[in-house]
Design a protein around this motif. Sequence first.
Motif, PDB file in Angstrom:
ATOM      1  N   MET A   1     -16.008  22.812  20.546  1.00 31.68           N
ATOM      2  CA  MET A   1     -14.544  22.926  20.498  1.00 31.68           C
ATOM      3  C   MET A   1     -13.959  21.903  19.517  1.00 31.68           C
ATOM      4  SD  MET A   1     -13.545  24.152  24.349  1.00 31.68           S
ATOM      5  CE  MET A   1     -14.567  23.006  25.277  1.00 31.68           C
ATOM      6  N   GLU A   2     -13.015  21.076  19.967  1.00 28.50           N
ATOM      7  CA  GLU A   2     -12.357  20.155  19.028  1.00 28.50           C
ATOM      8  C   GLU A   2     -13.265  19.010  18.572  1.00 28.50           C
ATOM      9  OE1 GLU A   2     -10.952  21.241  21.783  1.00 28.50           O
ATOM     10  OE2 GLU A   2      -9.173  22.337  21.123  1.00 28.50           O
ATOM     11  N   GLN A   3     -14.470  18.930  19.097  1.00 30.44           N
ATOM     12  CA  GLN A   3     -15.372  17.834  18.760  1.00 30.44           C
ATOM     13  C   GLN A   3     -16.280  18.159  17.576  1.00 30.44           C
ATOM     14  OE1 GLN A   3     -17.418  16.762  22.367  1.00 30.44           O
ATOM     15  NE2 GLN A   3     -15.524  16.476  23.510  1.00 30.44           N
ATOM     16  N   ALA A   4     -15.890  19.130  16.767  1.00 27.12           N
ATOM     17  CA  ALA A   4     -16.638  19.479  15.555  1.00 27.12           C
ATOM     18  C   ALA A   4     -15.736  19.191  14.362  1.00 27.12           C
ATOM     19  CB  ALA A   4     -17.060  20.946  15.577  1.00 27.12           C
ATOM     20  N   PRO A   5     -15.633  17.927  13.943  1.00 26.08           N
ATOM     21  CA  PRO A   5     -14.692  17.566  12.881  1.00 26.08           C
ATOM     22  C   PRO A   5     -14.980  18.294  11.580  1.00 26.08           C
ATOM     23  CG  PRO A   5     -16.242  15.778  13.305  1.00 26.08           C
ATOM     24  CD  PRO A   5     -16.436  16.790  14.392  1.00 26.08           C
ATOM     25  N   GLY A   6     -13.922  18.848  11.013  1.00 25.09           N
ATOM     26  CA  GLY A   6     -14.054  19.519   9.729  1.00 25.09           C
ATOM     27  C   GLY A   6     -14.515  20.953   9.800  1.00 25.09           C
ATOM     28  N   GLU A   7     -14.966  21.422  10.970  1.00 25.43           N
ATOM     29  CA  GLU A   7     -15.433  22.808  11.093  1.00 25.43           C
ATOM     30  C   GLU A   7     -14.247  23.718  11.383  1.00 25.43           C
ATOM     31  OE1 GLU A   7     -17.556  26.167  11.032  1.00 25.43           O
ATOM     32  OE2 GLU A   7     -18.182  24.189  10.333  1.00 25.43           O
ATOM     33  N   ARG A   8     -13.981  24.672  10.474  1.00 24.07           N
ATOM     34  CA  ARG A   8     -12.783  25.494  10.557  1.00 24.07           C
ATOM     35  C   ARG A   8     -13.028  26.865  11.171  1.00 24.07           C
ATOM     36  NH1 ARG A   8      -8.297  22.509  10.240  1.00 24.07           N
ATOM     37  NH2 ARG A   8      -7.777  21.774   8.162  1.00 24.07           N
ATOM     38  N   THR A   9     -14.285  27.212  11.442  1.00 25.06           N
ATOM     39  CA  THR A   9     -14.571  28.521  12.000  1.00 25.06           C
ATOM     40  C   THR A   9     -14.281  28.528  13.499  1.00 25.06           C
ATOM     41  OG1 THR A   9     -16.884  28.099  12.617  1.00 25.06           O
ATOM     42  CG2 THR A   9     -16.438  28.723  10.317  1.00 25.06           C
ATOM     43  N   PHE A  10     -14.493  29.696  14.120  1.00 25.37           N
ATOM     44  CA  PHE A  10     -14.337  29.803  15.563  1.00 25.37           C
ATOM     45  C   PHE A  10     -15.605  29.434  16.328  1.00 25.37           C
ATOM     46  CE2 PHE A  10     -10.452  32.351  15.013  1.00 25.37           C
ATOM     47  CZ  PHE A  10      -9.682  31.760  15.999  1.00 25.37           C
ATOM     48  N   TYR A  11     -16.694  29.139  15.640  1.00 23.91           N
ATOM     49  CA  TYR A  11     -17.955  28.935  16.345  1.00 23.91           C
ATOM     50  C   TYR A  11     -17.935  27.762  17.317  1.00 23.91           C
ATOM     51  CZ  TYR A  11     -19.899  32.732  13.677  1.00 23.91           C
ATOM     52  OH  TYR A  11     -20.132  33.974  13.153  1.00 23.91           O
TER      53      TYR A  11
ATOM     54  N   ILE B   1     -23.855  29.722  16.315  1.00 25.26           N
ATOM     55  CA  ILE B   1     -23.698  29.430  17.740  1.00 25.26           C
ATOM     56  C   ILE B   1     -24.589  28.254  18.134  1.00 25.26           C
ATOM     57  CG2 ILE B   1     -24.086  30.312  20.072  1.00 25.26           C
ATOM     58  CD1 ILE B   1     -23.370  33.116  18.920  1.00 25.26           C
ATOM     59  N   GLN B   2     -25.822  28.274  17.674  1.00 24.70           N
ATOM     60  CA  GLN B   2     -26.747  27.185  17.985  1.00 24.70           C
ATOM     61  C   GLN B   2     -26.242  25.854  17.424  1.00 24.70           C
ATOM     62  OE1 GLN B   2     -30.763  27.956  16.791  1.00 24.70           O
ATOM     63  NE2 GLN B   2     -31.568  26.116  17.765  1.00 24.70           N
ATOM     64  N   ARG B   3     -25.626  25.916  16.276  1.00 25.61           N
ATOM     65  CA  ARG B   3     -25.166  24.693  15.610  1.00 25.61           C
ATOM     66  C   ARG B   3     -23.866  24.154  16.197  1.00 25.61           C
ATOM     67  NH1 ARG B   3     -23.866  24.249   9.082  1.00 25.61           N
ATOM     68  NH2 ARG B   3     -23.371  22.008   9.066  1.00 25.61           N
ATOM     69  N   PHE B   4     -22.916  25.043  16.521  1.00 24.43           N
ATOM     70  CA  PHE B   4     -21.570  24.598  16.866  1.00 24.43           C
ATOM     71  C   PHE B   4     -21.102  24.969  18.274  1.00 24.43           C
ATOM     72  CE2 PHE B   4     -21.295  25.131  12.155  1.00 24.43           C
ATOM     73  CZ  PHE B   4     -21.033  23.800  11.840  1.00 24.43           C
ATOM     74  N   GLY B   5     -21.760  25.915  18.945  1.00 25.39           N
ATOM     75  CA  GLY B   5     -21.258  26.442  20.212  1.00 25.39           C
ATOM     76  C   GLY B   5     -20.954  25.358  21.237  1.00 25.39           C
ATOM     77  N   GLY B   6     -19.780  25.447  21.844  1.00 24.67           N
ATOM     78  CA  GLY B   6     -19.393  24.534  22.906  1.00 24.67           C
ATOM     79  C   GLY B   6     -18.767  23.239  22.458  1.00 24.67           C
TER      80      GLY B   6
ATOM     81  N   PHE C   1     -17.164  29.089  20.733  1.00 26.21           N
ATOM     82  CA  PHE C   1     -18.140  29.914  21.429  1.00 26.21           C
ATOM     83  C   PHE C   1     -18.746  29.089  22.566  1.00 26.21           C
ATOM     84  CE2 PHE C   1     -19.343  33.725  18.700  1.00 26.21           C
ATOM     85  CZ  PHE C   1     -18.143  33.737  18.017  1.00 26.21           C
ATOM     86  N   PHE C   2     -19.425  29.766  23.492  1.00 27.41           N
ATOM     87  CA  PHE C   2     -20.073  29.054  24.582  1.00 27.41           C
ATOM     88  C   PHE C   2     -21.239  28.232  24.053  1.00 27.41           C
ATOM     89  CE2 PHE C   2     -18.446  33.038  26.562  1.00 27.41           C
ATOM     90  CZ  PHE C   2     -17.471  32.459  27.348  1.00 27.41           C
ATOM     91  N   PRO C   3     -21.584  27.145  24.711  1.00 26.66           N
ATOM     92  CA  PRO C   3     -22.797  26.428  24.312  1.00 26.66           C
ATOM     93  C   PRO C   3     -24.028  27.292  24.560  1.00 26.66           C
ATOM     94  CG  PRO C   3     -21.904  25.554  26.373  1.00 26.66           C
ATOM     95  CD  PRO C   3     -20.884  26.515  25.837  1.00 26.66           C
ATOM     96  N   LEU C   4     -25.068  27.016  23.802  1.00 25.29           N
ATOM     97  CA  LEU C   4     -26.280  27.830  23.878  1.00 25.29           C
ATOM     98  C   LEU C   4     -26.842  27.900  25.302  1.00 25.29           C
ATOM     99  CD1 LEU C   4     -27.820  29.412  21.677  1.00 25.29           C
ATOM    100  CD2 LEU C   4     -29.415  27.473  21.557  1.00 25.29           C
ATOM    101  N   ARG C   5     -26.665  26.848  26.069  1.00 30.58           N
ATOM    102  CA  ARG C   5     -27.220  26.817  27.430  1.00 30.58           C
ATOM    103  C   ARG C   5     -26.578  27.849  28.349  1.00 30.58           C
ATOM    104  NH1 ARG C   5     -24.034  22.220  26.957  1.00 30.58           N
ATOM    105  NH2 ARG C   5     -22.184  22.179  28.330  1.00 30.58           N
ATOM    106  N   ASP C   6     -25.391  28.356  27.976  1.00 30.19           N
ATOM    107  CA  ASP C   6     -24.730  29.370  28.800  1.00 30.19           C
ATOM    108  C   ASP C   6     -25.262  30.776  28.548  1.00 30.19           C
ATOM    109  OD1 ASP C   6     -23.190  27.409  29.901  1.00 30.19           O
ATOM    110  OD2 ASP C   6     -21.325  27.966  28.881  1.00 30.19           O
TER     111      ASP C   6
END
Length: 249
Positions: free
Chosen positions: A218-228, A211-216, A231-236
């Motif tokens: 969405m489509e701006q995480a190239p190559g990341e195939r998980t659902f993370y 969550i800390q690495r990928f949360g929030g 997830f909401f960004p950590l600030r939420d």
Amino acid sequence: MHPPDDTIISFEAAAKLRDLVIREPQETAVAYTHPIDTQVFHIRMASTAGKREAASLLLRKMYGWRGYDVDPETTHAPNRITLYAETGGATVGTMSLCLDDPSLGLPADENFRDKLDELRAQGRLLCEPSRLAIDKDVSKRVFAALIHISYIYAHNIHGYSDYIIEVNPRHVMFYKRMLGFRDFGGERPCSRVGAPAVLLRLELDYMGEQIQRFGGQMEQAPGERTFYPYFFPLRDEPGITGRLIQGRD
């Protein structure tokens, strides 16, 4: 209408979820009348019998067409919360979370008590996501939101350390790929739904790292195939945590 403080968090949908656990056959699917990318979803806690019944109706609908038996859960276990997603007055997603309790245990104890006791003997604090159902063609973010809020409730508020989950063998790879679950207890018959189940485990510290690495992102995480990334960004998390603690469900 729900009062403003009835909502844990709201968000707009961005993308459809096409590979989730339980889906209806394509020929029976009915599309929503408004564009999926403009839907606003509200995540709430089913704190009354009526709200829990609405969640159970969705569960029976989504599981029933596959021939699974689903316990209607007429009594509410004190160690269980039920979350649900609503849009346009319709319940479109639900999941329950059970926190391990010495007197009540977990649903998975019925089939995997020996494996769960191994973790308990190590001092691990277990919780079990269950009764997950997502309606057809709703956003990836609905699934991610339900899981993320259950993580906040279990780990951040109550200090639990591990998810354990029973899933149908056909869905094992989904949970491994999308959330990082690992094999733990093998496959056994599940007496509650009349189908085989595989026991999987996920350490919540690992989920927090993702969550800390990928949360929030969405489509701006190239190559990341998980659902993370969905997830909401950590600030939420502080706001969600506060609303859960205050009982704004």
